[in-house]
Write a protein that holds these residues in place. Sequence first.
Motif, PDB file in Angstrom:
ATOM      1  N   GLY A  40       0.776  -1.239   0.000  1.00  0.00           N
ATOM      2  CA  GLY A  40       0.000   0.000   0.000  1.00  0.00           C
ATOM      3  C   GLY A  40       0.806   1.287   0.000  1.00  0.00           C
ATOM      4  N   TYR A  41       2.118   1.191  -0.247  1.00  0.00           N
ATOM      5  CA  TYR A  41       2.930   2.415  -0.318  1.00  0.00           C
ATOM      6  C   TYR A  41       2.516   3.219  -1.549  1.00  0.00           C
ATOM      7  CZ  TYR A  41       6.045   1.088   3.481  1.00  0.00           C
ATOM      8  OH  TYR A  41       6.552   0.777   4.717  1.00  0.00           O
ATOM      9  N   PRO A  42       2.466   4.536  -1.418  1.00  0.00           N
ATOM     10  CA  PRO A  42       1.982   5.377  -2.519  1.00  0.00           C
ATOM     11  C   PRO A  42       3.021   5.584  -3.618  1.00  0.00           C
ATOM     12  CG  PRO A  42       2.615   6.766  -0.692  1.00  0.00           C
ATOM     13  CD  PRO A  42       2.763   5.328  -0.224  1.00  0.00           C
ATOM     14  N   GLU A  43       2.536   6.081  -4.729  1.00  0.00           N
ATOM     15  CA  GLU A  43       3.360   6.341  -5.910  1.00  0.00           C
ATOM     16  C   GLU A  43       4.514   7.300  -5.606  1.00  0.00           C
ATOM     17  OE1 GLU A  43       4.328   6.105 -10.094  1.00  0.00           O
ATOM     18  OE2 GLU A  43       3.125   4.853  -8.772  1.00  0.00           O
ATOM     19  N   VAL A  44       4.302   8.264  -4.728  1.00  0.00           N
ATOM     20  CA  VAL A  44       5.369   9.229  -4.424  1.00  0.00           C
ATOM     21  C   VAL A  44       6.607   8.498  -3.884  1.00  0.00           C
ATOM     22  CG1 VAL A  44       4.506   9.767  -2.094  1.00  0.00           C
ATOM     23  CG2 VAL A  44       5.901  11.437  -3.311  1.00  0.00           C
ATOM     24  N   VAL A  45       6.412   7.453  -3.113  1.00  0.00           N
ATOM     25  CA  VAL A  45       7.518   6.669  -2.553  1.00  0.00           C
ATOM     26  C   VAL A  45       8.107   5.752  -3.621  1.00  0.00           C
ATOM     27  CG1 VAL A  45       8.147   4.896  -0.855  1.00  0.00           C
ATOM     28  CG2 VAL A  45       6.606   6.754  -0.202  1.00  0.00           C
ATOM     29  N   THR A  46       7.254   4.982  -4.297  1.00  0.00           N
ATOM     30  CA  THR A  46       7.755   3.996  -5.255  1.00  0.00           C
ATOM     31  C   THR A  46       8.433   4.661  -6.450  1.00  0.00           C
ATOM     32  OG1 THR A  46       5.563   3.796  -6.297  1.00  0.00           O
ATOM     33  CG2 THR A  46       6.105   2.222  -4.549  1.00  0.00           C
ATOM     34  N   ARG A  47       7.895   5.779  -6.895  1.00  0.00           N
ATOM     35  CA  ARG A  47       8.507   6.485  -8.022  1.00  0.00           C
ATOM     36  C   ARG A  47       9.874   7.040  -7.648  1.00  0.00           C
ATOM     37  NH1 ARG A  47       9.165   9.206 -12.245  1.00  0.00           N
ATOM     38  NH2 ARG A  47       8.718  11.251 -12.901  1.00  0.00           N
ATOM     39  N   ALA A  48       9.990   7.583  -6.447  1.00  0.00           N
ATOM     40  CA  ALA A  48      11.294   8.101  -5.999  1.00  0.00           C
ATOM     41  C   ALA A  48      12.316   6.973  -5.935  1.00  0.00           C
ATOM     42  CB  ALA A  48      11.157   8.787  -4.639  1.00  0.00           C
ATOM     43  N   ILE A  49      11.898   5.818  -5.426  1.00  0.00           N
ATOM     44  CA  ILE A  49      12.809   4.681  -5.330  1.00  0.00           C
ATOM     45  C   ILE A  49      13.234   4.218  -6.721  1.00  0.00           C
ATOM     46  CG2 ILE A  49      12.945   2.242  -4.659  1.00  0.00           C
ATOM     47  CD1 ILE A  49      11.315   3.069  -2.124  1.00  0.00           C
ATOM     48  N   LEU A  50      12.294   4.146  -7.649  1.00  0.00           N
ATOM     49  CA  LEU A  50      12.652   3.772  -9.016  1.00  0.00           C
ATOM     50  C   LEU A  50      13.605   4.791  -9.630  1.00  0.00           C
ATOM     51  CD1 LEU A  50       9.246   2.499 -10.452  1.00  0.00           C
ATOM     52  CD2 LEU A  50      11.304   1.127 -10.004  1.00  0.00           C
ATOM     53  N   SER A  51      13.360   6.070  -9.381  1.00  0.00           N
ATOM     54  CA  SER A  51      14.155   7.122 -10.031  1.00  0.00           C
ATOM     55  C   SER A  51      15.590   7.193  -9.516  1.00  0.00           C
ATOM     56  CB  SER A  51      13.475   8.486  -9.872  1.00  0.00           C
ATOM     57  OG  SER A  51      13.646   8.999  -8.569  1.00  0.00           O
ATOM     58  N   HIS A  52      15.864   6.621  -8.338  1.00  0.00           N
ATOM     59  CA  HIS A  52      17.238   6.706  -7.819  1.00  0.00           C
ATOM     60  C   HIS A  52      18.198   5.823  -8.613  1.00  0.00           C
ATOM     61  CE1 HIS A  52      17.243   2.842  -5.551  1.00  0.00           C
ATOM     62  NE2 HIS A  52      18.526   3.079  -5.326  1.00  0.00           N
ATOM     63  N   ALA A  53      17.655   4.873  -9.361  1.00  0.00           N
ATOM     64  CA  ALA A  53      18.489   4.000 -10.202  1.00  0.00           C
ATOM     65  C   ALA A  53      18.502   4.573 -11.618  1.00  0.00           C
ATOM     66  CB  ALA A  53      17.922   2.588 -10.207  1.00  0.00           C
ATOM     67  N   ASP A  54      19.660   5.037 -12.072  1.00  0.00           N
ATOM     68  CA  ASP A  54      19.767   5.632 -13.411  1.00  0.00           C
ATOM     69  C   ASP A  54      19.201   4.714 -14.491  1.00  0.00           C
ATOM     70  OD1 ASP A  54      20.862   8.148 -12.878  1.00  0.00           O
ATOM     71  OD2 ASP A  54      22.908   7.378 -12.867  1.00  0.00           O
ATOM     72  N   TYR A  55      19.436   3.412 -14.360  1.00  0.00           N
ATOM     73  CA  TYR A  55      19.056   2.452 -15.388  1.00  0.00           C
ATOM     74  C   TYR A  55      17.552   2.159 -15.423  1.00  0.00           C
ATOM     75  CZ  TYR A  55      19.421  -0.616 -11.327  1.00  0.00           C
ATOM     76  OH  TYR A  55      19.294  -1.177 -10.082  1.00  0.00           O
ATOM     77  N   SER A  56      16.781   2.694 -14.457  1.00  0.00           N
ATOM     78  CA  SER A  56      15.343   2.414 -14.427  1.00  0.00           C
ATOM     79  C   SER A  56      14.585   3.146 -15.526  1.00  0.00           C
ATOM     80  CB  SER A  56      14.748   2.800 -13.068  1.00  0.00           C
ATOM     81  OG  SER A  56      14.666   4.220 -12.951  1.00  0.00           O
ATOM     82  N   GLY A  57      15.166   4.249 -16.001  1.00  0.00           N
ATOM     83  CA  GLY A  57      14.482   5.051 -17.012  1.00  0.00           C
ATOM     84  C   GLY A  57      13.441   5.994 -16.430  1.00  0.00           C
ATOM     85  N   VAL A  58      13.302   6.014 -15.103  1.00  0.00           N
ATOM     86  CA  VAL A  58      12.344   6.907 -14.446  1.00  0.00           C
ATOM     87  C   VAL A  58      13.055   8.220 -14.136  1.00  0.00           C
ATOM     88  CG1 VAL A  58      10.850   7.231 -12.422  1.00  0.00           C
ATOM     89  CG2 VAL A  58      11.051   4.969 -13.488  1.00  0.00           C
ATOM     90  N   SER A  59      12.530   9.298 -14.679  1.00  0.00           N
ATOM     91  CA  SER A  59      13.165  10.604 -14.501  1.00  0.00           C
ATOM     92  C   SER A  59      13.006  11.081 -13.061  1.00  0.00           C
ATOM     93  CB  SER A  59      12.536  11.628 -15.453  1.00  0.00           C
ATOM     94  OG  SER A  59      11.151  11.760 -15.161  1.00  0.00           O
ATOM     95  N   ARG A  60      13.899  11.954 -12.666  1.00  0.00           N
ATOM     96  CA  ARG A  60      13.830  12.558 -11.339  1.00  0.00           C
ATOM     97  C   ARG A  60      13.218  13.948 -11.491  1.00  0.00           C
ATOM     98  NH1 ARG A  60      18.203   9.184 -11.229  1.00  0.00           N
ATOM     99  NH2 ARG A  60      19.594  10.592 -12.300  1.00  0.00           N
ATOM    100  N   ASP A  61      11.945  14.057 -11.135  1.00  0.00           N
ATOM    101  CA  ASP A  61      11.226  15.308 -11.318  1.00  0.00           C
ATOM    102  C   ASP A  61      10.943  16.037 -10.009  1.00  0.00           C
ATOM    103  OD1 ASP A  61      11.150  14.643 -14.057  1.00  0.00           O
ATOM    104  OD2 ASP A  61       9.251  13.584 -13.806  1.00  0.00           O
ATOM    105  N   SER A  62      10.533  15.309  -8.983  1.00  0.00           N
ATOM    106  CA  SER A  62      10.175  15.947  -7.713  1.00  0.00           C
ATOM    107  C   SER A  62      11.429  16.256  -6.897  1.00  0.00           C
ATOM    108  CB  SER A  62       9.252  15.036  -6.899  1.00  0.00           C
ATOM    109  OG  SER A  62       9.981  13.949  -6.345  1.00  0.00           O
ATOM    110  N   GLN A  63      11.254  17.115  -5.914  1.00  0.00           N
ATOM    111  CA  GLN A  63      12.366  17.444  -5.015  1.00  0.00           C
ATOM    112  C   GLN A  63      12.828  16.200  -4.263  1.00  0.00           C
ATOM    113  OE1 GLN A  63      13.632  20.337  -5.423  1.00  0.00           O
ATOM    114  NE2 GLN A  63      15.107  20.451  -3.785  1.00  0.00           N
ATOM    115  N   LEU A  64      11.892  15.369  -3.819  1.00  0.00           N
ATOM    116  CA  LEU A  64      12.244  14.126  -3.120  1.00  0.00           C
ATOM    117  C   LEU A  64      13.100  13.227  -4.007  1.00  0.00           C
ATOM    118  CD1 LEU A  64      12.122  11.945  -0.922  1.00  0.00           C
ATOM    119  CD2 LEU A  64       9.818  11.359  -1.758  1.00  0.00           C
ATOM    120  N   GLU A  65      12.724  13.080  -5.260  1.00  0.00           N
ATOM    121  CA  GLU A  65      13.475  12.222  -6.184  1.00  0.00           C
ATOM    122  C   GLU A  65      14.899  12.742  -6.372  1.00  0.00           C
ATOM    123  OE1 GLU A  65       9.355  11.078  -8.527  1.00  0.00           O
ATOM    124  OE2 GLU A  65      10.783  12.411  -9.503  1.00  0.00           O
ATOM    125  N   LYS A  66      15.041  14.039  -6.504  1.00  0.00           N
ATOM    126  CA  LYS A  66      16.369  14.638  -6.683  1.00  0.00           C
ATOM    127  C   LYS A  66      17.215  14.489  -5.428  1.00  0.00           C
ATOM    128  CE  LYS A  66      14.585  17.916 -10.045  1.00  0.00           C
ATOM    129  NZ  LYS A  66      14.163  19.297 -10.273  1.00  0.00           N
TER     130      LYS A  66
END
Length: 193
Positions: A80-106
Amino acid sequence: MSWTPDRDAALALLHEYTRGESLRRHAYAVDAAVRGYARRLGEDEALWSVTALLHDFDYEQFPSQEEHPWKGVEILRQLGYPEVVTRAILSHADYSGVSRDSQLEKVLYACDEMSGFVTAAALVRPSRSILDLEASSVKKRMKDKAFARAVPREDLIRGAEALGLPLEDHIAHVIESLRGEAALLGLVGTPTT
């Protein structure tokens, strides 16, 4: 269904999946640095802490690029973890292809490798302590290609740039944040008398 960040639950999940002390300490270090930025930027410290603690929780069991962080994110979504958490975790890996857009992700990206590098720089000091480590010493270590050679220097630089900070300011922030958790991180050191 609303979700509330629960640091204790995140720690329990981290400990369930991560047995190794060094990887746990890495999670604690990234957590300290990310929480420091949350306070500095007036962001949700609990949310940022949970994200930082769990960014690599699956790595010990799923270390390949084909599995990490994908398996961990899958587990978190089931819990049940929200997208804000899972997206940030995905974005920390360069190879995931998920861009770092939010302040948390950066911030998560910027603190991940830098926390490890700062920890390594503290451990090679005669004192083995972060309490007497300065940003200038870390910058000097970055020039030594043999030191912590697995850490790409361009990632350290790119992380600071993503935050819009001079590299030395970012290093100083990470050092200061880790000093607050020196005992937990094993970075209090030994007297050099």
